[in-house]
Scaffold this active site. Structure first.
Site: not given
Length: 213
Positions: A37, A63-66
């Protein structure tokens, strides 16, 4: 483009956190364990890349959180060789996770800046979606339909009809629906005209934009 043993250790820790938060699909967890990531983020964020946090990636996008990536991926119930339409390529991280899960990914990005950046980055990392294109996600990709599943990675005020039409019977559409806050919505196509709807809690996404090109 360095991926060290330290990064791998941080990914292992992240996978543990996601598992504790309810992500149990081994395919999802293994993909997150594999995908670096930190390489999808500005280098100034590298030390924070494996925290469960969203980060800016330019063009007003994130970028979205995992956890969000893992949650949507788990809802998709991905099987090897599934044909998946992704609306909102963004950094390419969600794309990479789906490819690592064995899916054939067709992805649309509506921000030209991000499309150009990601179309260079993914091949460098050895990640090859079937198609990466610049366009309006509200329209989908009718030329490549139908899809086993469709994932939308931005907040949509409505569920676009073209996306519903491009879903296979038995397929599922995962889309965050709402204005300021979104409800993660799952539509399963039962037949030509009927869909089964499930809701999976509240999230916050950047808005899904249209009519760019």
């Amino acid at each position: 483009m360095r991926d060290s043993s330290k990064h791998q250790g941080l990914r292992n820790q992240l996978v543990e956190i996601l598992n504790q938060k309810g992500i149990t699909d081994k395919r999802v967890l293994n993909a997150i364990k594999r995908i670096p990531r930190h390489l999808f983020l500005d280098s100034s964020f590298e030390d924070f890349a494996y925290q469960d946090t969203a980060f800016p990636i330019g063009a007003g996008q994130t970028i979205s959180q995992p956890y969000t990536v893992a949650f949507q991926s788990q809802l998709l119930q991905v099987k090897s060789d599934d044909k998946i339409l992704e609306i909102g390529t963004g950094s390419g991280y969600q794309t990479a996770v789906l490819v690592a899960m064995g899916a054939r990914v067709y992805s649309i990005e509506r921000q030209l800046e991000l499309y150009k950046k990601t179309s260079v980055l993914l091949p460098k990392l050895g990640i090859r979606p079937r198609l990466l294109t610049f366009g309006d996600g509200y329209k989908g990709l009718s030329n490549y339909a139908p899809f086993d599943s469709i994932i939308v990675t931005a907040g949509a005020p409505i569920i676009p009809q073209p996306l519903m039409a491009q879903l296979k019977i038995g397929g599922r559409l995962i889309i965050p629906v709402g204005e300021d806050q979104q409800t993660m919505t799952e539509l399963i196509r039962i037949n030509e005209t009927r869909f089964e709807k499930h809701e999976h809690g509240d999230f916050r996404f950047v808005p899904m934009l249209e009519n760019k090109n």
